[in-house]
Design an enzyme around this catalytic site. Structure first.
Site, PDB file in Angstrom:
ATOM      1  N   GLU A  61      45.739  31.876  42.887  1.00 28.59           N
ATOM      2  CA  GLU A  61      45.594  32.866  41.821  1.00 28.59           C
ATOM      3  C   GLU A  61      46.015  34.258  42.290  1.00 28.59           C
ATOM      4  OE1 GLU A  61      41.550  33.168  40.552  1.00 28.59           O
ATOM      5  OE2 GLU A  61      42.035  34.247  38.720  1.00 28.59           O
ATOM      6  N   ASP A  87      40.341  42.988  34.497  1.00 28.87           N
ATOM      7  CA  ASP A  87      38.888  42.897  34.606  1.00 28.87           C
ATOM      8  C   ASP A  87      38.127  44.047  35.267  1.00 28.87           C
ATOM      9  OD1 ASP A  87      39.963  40.520  33.755  1.00 28.87           O
ATOM     10  OD2 ASP A  87      38.429  39.282  34.665  1.00 28.87           O
TER      11      ASP A  87
END
Ligand SMILES: *[C@@H]1O[C@H](CO)[C@@H](O)[C@H](O)[C@H]1NC(C)=O
Ligand SMILES: *[C@@H]1O[C@H](CO)[C@@H](O)[C@H](O)[C@H]1NC(C)=O
Length: 820
Positions: A778, A581
């Protein structure tokens, strides 16, 4: 029967299929397709395949039976609505939840620590094979009021059953408005499931009593409301339940059971008993204190109906077999041999495999193929944004997907970039299951070779995604990690090579265990690959065509003018398609850009395809792909190596249109190493390993940071891939360090040291956060080791199970010395 000569004939036919024509499906009745396929369908039919729910069982049939569990406390009128638990959410104050043990072919046990409701819930689920419709299944729902909570806590539990797409379903009991104090049975039939019975047992536990005059109408432990709703509403079970509850409250008000003499809350929030035929059946139970009840689904063709005694026995056997299998498949090595790591490993693995879901429905894609999407001009990202704003997206499908997921509360759907990592531990456990998932993903590929990176199938899945992120674009790529699983498969196949393993010699192909049949019998394994190969090749060709980078226009000096790549879909701030990202890239975006991580992924694909082609005896393919791989390896150096920085970098051009490297040290600088493209004696390894090991750059006590501490963007803005430690990339590093550490070469000693330390740091970090919070995360903070962002991220973070089972090289070194 699959005969040897037939196999080679198929292999020869493959040459034709490669021209872009998929393998013809001409009534080919091989064992793989018919018998093994049928057995797999049976064995994998049922499961908790709605992983976004705390507990929801459904079959792998597009429109069919769905079940779900909800519960909440009813001590007061006010907190009832907010206490309802149904879909996994991050803000419900859970002290951990998830599968403690799970095997997709048998079942398992889940614990849910619902501290805000004062309750520990256990859901045990087992599958019992037999008959012609995927067998039977059963679940035991147990609620124990915890020690901090008054033992007369009142809990309402809903178990609902819906049936989409026709068929019959009927609640059989009489319609005493007060409900029942016994078992409740639904009888149903549908095309996919045949005739079946679903019984919700009375179970154990006290039901509250009241002497309010309402007890004339409401009051026994169990009620059912049978309703008929349009199919497209059925996934919205929670609003349906609330609507029905409200109807009951309205009735109270109309009949003047008002505030002066209010009934107790549990009686207010009780559905009117209304059994009958319908496609929605809400079964409601109310308990005072701890409780337990069973749900038994018996398929008529399986013969004998299941009983609670069967369930007790099956739970016990499932637990025993899970424990044995886990210990033999993931043999944890020092320093992770203590019992606590086993418990941790079993939970991490079970949540990964227990998170597998079945999704069906339409998805949203923009297939306008606007010329702006070629991204050829300067300022292309602004033009592409304008093209996206024209909103040419449309629903397409329906499609189906059988897949693991990154996180039950937050990402309960398929992600291409994650899935290759998910399937690595699953492949160790059950390669048949892993290859079934791979097949499912490749069946989503379009004629061009594109697979959407995020699979949001159906209204239920879409309801979890903001609208601006729903649309998929057929020029967007994503890291092709499924090739990792194919590599693992080919490796396992190579190991078994031609002989059935001991104890299985006498078995026919159709009688081999489904979890290993594809590698026990190389004929079956090769047939699987032969069927898949044209699709893999098509995907590779799609990448080559749509993600090509420009070497010629900028007079770049490179071994090959073809092997250079650029992710499409980047913006000034993000390159979502790369999976990394917000990792810093050249600024501003430019059509001349070349991305080193993408070139590495192309190398992964070329290498993997060549291996598969080799196993299939496709000599021309092997030649072709080996040339491509060779060109990629040269170009990694020619286009991306910075001698000055001592690492790999993205490329762009400067103001004079001259090639320029842009180096942000971090994960992408290591990519050719991480993806296994560098030989053990590569001169690039010394500086790369030094970068990885440098505490002022990438090394942290909690794993390798995504971006160097010295980079100006370190820890800035969104800080998603700009410092945090990610377990998937650390896993890649650990695997490659292990490779280096176990072969002769100039870096063997360094790699051995780094491998041992990184392996320990990663496991320690994930374990510590799990122990403290009850969750996998995560990503991890490189300074503190704390888990961050999405909770219950038992997707690729579960790779720690494999890491714990990897060699302890320190111990090995010790042993070798002893032997000398
Ligand atoms: C297995 O199920 C899939 C998906 O429903 C179906 O397409 C396939 O034909 C089935 N295979 C066999 C052998 O029954
Ligand atoms: C099996 O072994 C033979 C040599 O015994 C080798 O030539 C062949 O490539 C192997 N097959 C696979 C699939 O690895």
């Amino acid at each position: 029967m699959v005969h040897g000569h037939q196999l080679s004939l198929w292999l020869a036919c493959l040459g034709l299929a490669l021209l872009g024509v998929p393998a013809a499906a001409t009534g080919d009745e091989s064992i793989l397709n018919s018998e093994i396929g049928r057995q797999n369908n049976e064995s994998l039919l049922w499961g908790p395949y709605r992983p976004n729910l705390y507990f929801g069982v459904r079959p792998r049939i597009p429109q069919s039976l769905m079940t779900g569990l909800m519960w909440g406390k009813v001590d007061t009128y006010n907190d009832f609505q907010n206490s309802i638990r149904y879909t996994c959410e991050q803000n419900e104050g859970m002290k951990g939840y998830g599968w403690d043990e799970y095997d997709t072919r048998r079942g398992g046990i889940q614990s849910i620590h619902d501290t805000e409701n004062g309750l520990d819930i256990t859901t045990s689920f087992v599958k019992v094979p037999g008959g012609a419709h995927g067998g039977s299944w059963a679940a035991r729902i147990k609620g124990e009021i915890n020690d901090e909570t008054p033992q007369d806590r009142k809990t309402i539990v809903f178990f609902y059953v819906t049936q989409e797409g026709g068929g019959k379903l009927e609640a059989l009991q009489g319609d005493d408005p007060k409900g029942y104090d016994g078992d409740l049975t639904l009888e149903g039939s549908s095309e996919g499931l045949g005739n079946y019975k679903l019984t919700v047992k009375r179970g154990t536990g006290e039901h509250p009593t009241s002497d309010h005059k309402l007890s004339e109408f409401r009051g026994k432990g169990t009620v059912v409301q049978s309703l008929t709703y349009p199919d497209e509403v059925l996934w919205q079970a929670k609003p349906v339940v609330f609507k029905q509850l409200k109807e009951g409250v309205d009735w109270l008000v109309e009949n003047k059971y008002d505030n002066t003499d209010a009934p107790p809350p549990w009686q207010v929030y009780q559905l009117t008993n209304r059994p009958g035929a319908g496609n929605v059946h809400i079964i409601q139970k109310v308990f005072e204190g701890s409780f337990e009840f069973d749900v038994l689904f018996s398929s008529e063709s399986a013969g004998k109906e299941l009983t609670s005694a069967d369930l007790t026995r099956e739970i016990k056997e499932t637990t025993e077999s899970f424990g044995e299998r886990f210990s033999s498949i993931f043999t944890l090595k020092a320093p992770f041999t203590a019992e606590k790591y086993k418990k941790f490993g079993r939970s991490m693995f079970s949540n990964l495999i227990g998170g597998i879901g079945y999704f069906h429905g339409q998805s949203v894609a923009d297939r306008s193929y606007a010329s702006e999407y070629d991204e050829e001009n300067e300022g292309f990202w602004q033009e592409a944004a304008e093209a996206r704003a024209r909103n040419k997206q449309q629903l397409e499908g329906p499609y189906e997907l059988f897949t693991a997921i990154p996180s039950r509360p937050f990402f309960p759907r398929g992600f291409l970039w994650d899935e290759g990592f998910h399937l690595l531990p699953i492949a160790d456990w059950d390669i048949g299951l892993a290859m079934e998932v791979v097949k499912s993903w490749f069946s989503l590929m379009d004629d061009d070779g594109w697979i959407g990176r995020e699979q949001i199938l159906g209204s239920e899945a879409r309801s979890k995604v903001p609208e601006e992120f729903q649309t998929q674009y057929p020029h967007y790529a994503n890291p092709p990690t499924l090739f990792f699983v194919l590599d693992a498969f080919v490796e396992k196949l190579g190991k078994s090579n031609g002989t059935l393993p001991a104890g299985k010699e006498h078995l026919s192909q159709a009688a081999l265990p489904l979890s290993t049949a594809l590698v026990d019998s190389p004929e079956l394994g090769l047939e699987y690959l032969r069927r898949l190969y044209p699709l893999l090749r098509r995907q590779f060709n799609w990448f080559k065509k749509t993600q090509a980078g420009d070497v010629k226009s900028y007079e770049r000096d490179a071994y090959s003018t073809k092997e250079a790549y650029r992710w499409r879909g980047r913006t000034e701030t993000h390159c979502l398609t790369s999976g990394l990202d917000d990792y810093p890239r050249p600024q501003p975006p430019h059509p001349s850009e070349l991305h080193v991580d993408l070139l590495s992924w192309m190398g992964v694909m070329a290498k993997s395809l060549a291996n598969i082609a080799d196993a299939l005896g496709l000599a021309e393919e092997v030649d072709d792909l080996t040339k491509v791989r060779d060109a990629i390896e040269h170009n990694l150096d020619d286009l991306h190596w910075s001698a000055k920085e001592g690492c790999y970098c993205d490329a762009t051009v400067d103001d004079f249109e001259e090639n320029e490297l842009v180096c942000h040290k971090g994960y992408i600088s290591l990519f050719p190493f991480l993806t296994g493209l560098l030989p053990a004696d590569s001169p690039r390894l010394r500086p790369l390993l030094a970068l990885l090991a440098d505490e002022d750059e990438l090394w942290s006590p909690h794993g390798i940071r995504s971006l160097s501490k010295k980079d100006p963007f370190y820890g800035t803005s969104e800080n998603y891939w700009r410092s945090p430690v990610w377990i998937n990339v650390n896993y890649m590093a650990i695997v490659q360090l292990h490779n280096l550490a176990t072969q002769q070469g100039p870096h063997q000693a360094t790699a051995r040291d780094l491998y041992s330390r990184l392996r320990k740091n990663i496991v320690d970090t994930v374990y510590a956060a799990w122990e403290e919070t009850g969750f996998a995360w995560e990503q991890y903070n490189p300074e503190t080791g704390r888990g961050q962002r999405t909770q219950h991220f038992t997707g690729w973070t579960s790779l720690v199970v494999k890491v714990m089972a990897m060699d302890n090289l320190e111990e090995k070194a010790g042993q070798e010395r002893d032997e000398l």
